[in-house]
Motif scaffolding. Structure first.
Motif, PDB file in Angstrom:
ATOM      1  N   SER A 141       0.927  48.254 -90.632  1.00  0.00           N
ATOM      2  CA  SER A 141       1.398  49.622 -90.899  1.00  0.00           C
ATOM      3  C   SER A 141       0.654  50.584 -89.980  1.00  0.00           C
ATOM      4  N   GLY A 142       1.137  51.804 -89.919  1.00  0.00           N
ATOM      5  CA  GLY A 142       0.537  52.788 -89.023  1.00  0.00           C
ATOM      6  C   GLY A 142      -0.952  52.972 -89.264  1.00  0.00           C
ATOM      7  N   GLY A 143      -1.323  53.081 -90.538  1.00  0.00           N
ATOM      8  CA  GLY A 143      -2.733  53.285 -90.862  1.00  0.00           C
ATOM      9  C   GLY A 143      -3.575  52.093 -90.456  1.00  0.00           C
ATOM     10  N   GLU A 144      -3.027  50.913 -90.701  1.00  0.00           N
ATOM     11  CA  GLU A 144      -3.766  49.698 -90.343  1.00  0.00           C
ATOM     12  C   GLU A 144      -3.916  49.595 -88.827  1.00  0.00           C
TER      13      GLU A 144
ATOM     14  N   ALA B 179      -1.302  59.233 -94.023  1.00  0.00           N
ATOM     15  CA  ALA B 179      -1.285  59.888 -95.330  1.00  0.00           C
ATOM     16  C   ALA B 179      -2.633  60.561 -95.566  1.00  0.00           C
TER      17      ALA B 179
ATOM     18  N   LEU C 223      -4.867  60.739 -97.850  1.00  0.00           N
ATOM     19  CA  LEU C 223      -6.010  59.942 -98.324  1.00  0.00           C
ATOM     20  C   LEU C 223      -6.604  59.117 -97.212  1.00  0.00           C
ATOM     21  N   LEU C 224      -5.739  58.595 -96.397  1.00  0.00           N
ATOM     22  CA  LEU C 224      -6.172  57.744 -95.301  1.00  0.00           C
ATOM     23  C   LEU C 224      -6.891  58.579 -94.242  1.00  0.00           C
TER      24      LEU C 224
ATOM     25  N   GLU D  31      -8.727  61.137 -94.795  1.00  0.00           N
ATOM     26  CA  GLU D  31     -10.079  61.344 -95.305  1.00  0.00           C
ATOM     27  C   GLU D  31     -10.946  60.121 -95.058  1.00  0.00           C
ATOM     28  N   LEU D  32     -10.353  58.955 -95.332  1.00  0.00           N
ATOM     29  CA  LEU D  32     -11.075  57.702 -95.126  1.00  0.00           C
ATOM     30  C   LEU D  32     -11.506  57.568 -93.667  1.00  0.00           C
TER      31      LEU D  32
ATOM     32  N   GLU E 269       1.601  51.053 -95.922  1.00  0.00           N
ATOM     33  CA  GLU E 269       0.636  52.116 -96.264  1.00  0.00           C
ATOM     34  C   GLU E 269       0.086  52.069 -97.688  1.00  0.00           C
TER      35      GLU E 269
ATOM     36  N   ASN F 262      -2.712  52.592 -99.018  1.00  0.00           N
ATOM     37  CA  ASN F 262      -4.081  52.993 -98.719  1.00  0.00           C
ATOM     38  C   ASN F 262      -4.950  53.193 -99.950  1.00  0.00           C
TER      39      ASN F 262
ATOM     40  N   LYS G 127      -8.893  52.194-100.157  1.00  0.00           N
ATOM     41  CA  LYS G 127      -9.831  53.242-100.525  1.00  0.00           C
ATOM     42  C   LYS G 127     -10.634  52.788-101.740  1.00  0.00           C
TER      43      LYS G 127
END
Ligand code: ADP
Ligand code: MG
Lengths: 235, 523
Positions: free
Chosen positions: A136-139, A166, A168-169, A171-172, B513, B515, B519
């Motif tokens: 995924s994009g975040g990964e 997103a 939350l991501l 922030e991470l 996603e 997440n 987290k």
């Protein structure tokens, strides 16, 4: 440690960087903010040798980078998590991370570094055998950062690490950038999300149509009226 | 059910091939089909006890055996008379069919049962089986009088070419449309260095390395200015190079090289001042015939091995020589693929810019792929020249490059086993099956079809003229490619990566996603 002096970069006739001077000291997070098309990515690409400056100098720890090809610059300890991630889509997560360490001469801490990347991004460990292109994009963003870290760079260039993620991501990712810096990594961070960037950086530059129009400590920039208006969305 | 389908496929192919060769061919087909079917099923089975696995594939094995037998009987009693040959009884026919049927059933079961072994032993068992088949083949071939070996050797030459091109196209992702040029350079190097053409008779074992080195050097020379080009541009430049080389060899028949200083520069300067030339022109090469043009270079020297000189009429030693070259090539290529350079090739293929960011020098990496790939076709060229004993420029034209490319694509781009199978299938089809099919059709025409058309002489002559599959060689070839690309675009034996790429829908679906989870894990 890294110093750009009056750097001009062109794309054909397009004058993308019009005399940029930036300094990043050891152990700092410096951020480069600016709106779309200001030349932020071009700046990072120029440092990395993917674009060649027409004039100006780029010096890393006394070594002039501006004439060197990209692969040699990578060997000198410059790693980037590029815009669009640019991970290797058909290689697995593990293979991508291994590629990150390709230019390293000192591999004594290789294993520990790999573990460290997995500590920062447990998600990557879960996906270790998966093809990069199917993440995924975040990964993918995590993988791009992890891969850059595997180079054990002197300076880490991050191009919009929060883009398309997103909240939350985001922030991470910013937590991790801060953590990396606390562990001693020097970081040049490019962001459109100026508020987040200025909250973790020590200093910042504001780029507009290829020129630096402001440079100050992050704290001062945050309170600067123009910055607030143009980049922080404060009326 | 899927197993039985595969069994039917192998049985039908083996059975139909007996139509073309008759005689002992049913036994040999049974042998190959048994190993092939066994390997095809083996990889799909779940691990279990060997005897259990053998039982699992029994229905498929029996199906294949039955189909082979039925087709072989049909061949003997129906097809043979139709093509004007007598049906055979007794001393070849009976044992050939018995051996063929037993071989296909037994080998399928034995090979499939390898799945029950520990992974390491499974691999070894397969290797040993293939080695035994490969070693036994020329002897079986001699014994049965099928005379396939000399054509199989051609297939094996293309296997090496495929392996070399696979480095360039499969590993480094550079589309080379003129690869036969390096094959030509290897062959001509060998021709020039071991023939009466220049009265040089170098030892084959030395020449083969020189040929490989020469091809590699040419690979570097071509690569250096062109490899900075990307994708389509590179393909076009290699296309041009592939066209130029045969033309060059065709025309290097009257070469004169004068030393420029004494022949032009000094006399030119003297003339400029009105003096007459006083220096004698130093002539380096005078009207030399380097390549013999269309006539070709021959005879080319043959290798000898501890006093035994390889002969044209005995293909068996040549077969083992090319096998040895293939083994060596596979060994080297596997090493290369796993090396640092191999990883760099992969990275370049995936994303050149990203690779440069990792510290990979794109030009050097691509050059290495080009030179390595060229070196293997140099091996192939040297072997080819010595085996055929004569070389002609037309052998190395564009169609050769395309066939080699097809070997790689059809077999399975990026996969050594795939390329080997691709080379064997394409080239045996081209050199063995097509000519046999031609003879078969000719018999069928003369004895069955044409007499039945006697009432219509025009139609009769049209059919007679066109019933030659060799005429449709490239049509059939193209058709095969189109069908393959539609049905199995990843090739016969694809690399894991290609399979994943082309059958994305079959892969495990990856969640998007998520997440929160990561987290939570972190916190
Ligand atoms: N490959 C390219 N060719 C031509 N112009 C480009 C190219 N990449 C960027 N530019 C131009 O250079 C300017 C700066 O782009 P970029 O550095 O990507 O901006 P930013 O990263 O700040 O959004 C833009 O005007 C953009 O259109
Ligand atoms: Mg950008």
């Amino acid at each position: 440690m890294l110093e750009l002096k009056d750097v001009h970069t062109y794309y054909g006739n397009i004058h993308a960087l019009k005399g940029i001077s930036i300094t990043v000291n050891d152990g700092e997070i410096v951020t480069l903010i600016g709106s779309n098309g200001a030349g932020k990515s071009t700046t990072l690409r120029t440092i990395q040798g993917l674009n060649k400056p027409r004039t100006g100098t780029i010096v890393l720890d006394g070594v002039e980078l501006e004439k060197l090809p990209a692969h040699e610059i990578a060997g000198l300890g410059v790693a980037q998590s590029p815009e669009g991630r640019m991970i290797f889509p058909r290689m697995t997560v593990l293979e991508n991370l291994e590629m990150g360490a390709y230019a390293r001469k000192d591999l004594t801490t290789y294993k520990a570094d790999m573990e460290h990347v997995f500590d920062l991004f447990p998600r990557l460990k879960e996906r270790i055998g998966q093809k990069g292109g199917t993440l995924s994009g975040g990964e993918q963003q995590m993988l791009a950062m992890g891969r850059a870290l595997m180079a054990k760079p002197k300076i880490l260039l991050l191009d919009e690490p929060s883009m398309g993620l997103a909240p939350l991501l985001v922030e991470l990712i910013f937590d991790i950038i801060k953590k990396l810096n606390e562990e001693g990594t020097t970081i040049l961070l490019v962001e459109q999300n100026a508020l987040m960037a200025l909250s973790i950086a020590s200093r910042g530059y504001v780029l507009q149509t290829g020129e630096i129009i402001l440079s100050d400590t992050a704290e001062n920039l945050k309170n600067n009226e123009m910055v607030q208006k143009s980049y922080l969305g404060v009326e | 059910m899927r197993h039985i389908r595969t069994g039917v496929l192998f049985g039908v192919i083996a059975g139909l091939l007996t139509f073309l060769f008759s005689g002992w061919s049913v036994a040999v087909m049974g042998l190959f089909a048994g190993v092939g079917l066994g390997l095809a099923l083996e990889s799909r089975l779940d691990r279990g006890s060997p005897s259990n696995l053998a039982k699992q594939v029994l229905p498929a094995a029996l199906t294949a055996g039955a189909i082979l037998l039925v087709l072989s009987l049909f061949q003997n009693f129906v097809v043979q008379p139709a093509i004007g040959k007598p049906s055979s009884y007794g001393n070849v026919f009976v044992p050939a069919n018995i051996i063929g049927v037993i071989a296909i059933i037994a080998l399928t079961m034995i090979t499939a049962s390898f799945r029950g072994l520990e992974e390491k032993w499974e691999k070894r068992a397969k290797m040993i089986l293939l080695a035994v088949v490969a070693i036994a083949f020329p002897f079986i071939d001699t014994f049965t009088g099928l005379r396939w070996t000399s054509n199989v050797i051609f297939a094996l030459i293309f296997v090496i070419l495929g392996l070399g091109l696979n480095i360039v196209v499969g590993y480094a992702g550079l589309l080379d449309l003129g690869y036969a040029a390096f094959f030509a350079i290897g062959a001509y190097t060998t021709g020039i260095l071991s023939s009466p053409q220049h009265n040089i008779y170098m030892n084959f074992w030395l020449v083969i390395w020189i040929a490989a080195g020469m091809a590699a050097i040419w690979g570097l020379m071509l690569g250096a200015p062109t490899l900075p080009l990307r994708g389509d541009y590179l393909a076009i430049v290699t296309l041009g190079f592939g066209e130029i080389i045969p033309v060059l060899f065709r025309n290097l028949i009257d070469v004169t090289i004068n030393e420029p200083l004494t022949c032009w520069i000094i006399p030119g300067i003297q003339k400029m001042f009105g003096a007459t030339s006083t220096v004698a022109c130093i002539n380096l090469v005078n009207h030399m015939d380097i390549t013999a043009g269309e006539r070709g270079i021959n005879p080319i020297g043959r290798p000898s091995f501890f006093g035994y000189e390889f002969q044209s009429n005995n293909p068996t030693p040549w077969y083992f020589l090319i096998m040895a070259i293939i083994l060596l090539s596979v060994f080297i290529i596997q090493r290369l693929h796993k090396s640092r350079m191999g990883r760099a090739w992969m990275a370049i293929r995936e994303d050149e810019l990203a690779a440069a960011q990792m510290g990979i020098d794109p030009i050097r990496t691509k050059l290495a792929a080009f030179a390595m790939g060229a070196a293997f076709s140099g091996f192939a060229g040297a072997f080819y020249a010595a085996y055929i004993r004569g070389i002609f420029p037309s052998v190395f034209d564009f169609s050769a490059s395309i066939i080699i490319l097809c070997v790689v694509i059809l077999g399975g781009i990026g996969n050594i086993n795939g390329v080997i199978v691709g080379g064997l299938v394409i080239m045996t089809a081209d050199r063995l099956f097509l000519p046999a099919l031609k003879d078969f059709l000719k018999g069928l025409m003369d004895f069955t079809v044409l007499p039945s058309l006697a009432s219509n002489p025009t139609l009769q002559s049209i059919v007679a003229q066109n019933a030659n599959p060799i005429l449709y060689r490239f049509l059939l070839f193209g058709l095969t490619l189109v069908i393959m690309m539609a049905v199995r675009p990843e090739g016969l034996i694809p690399s894991a990566q290609m399979r994943a790429e082309l059958h994305k829908d079959e892969e495990v679906v990856i969640d998007v996603e998520d997440n929160q989870k990561s987290k939570a894990k972190k916190g």
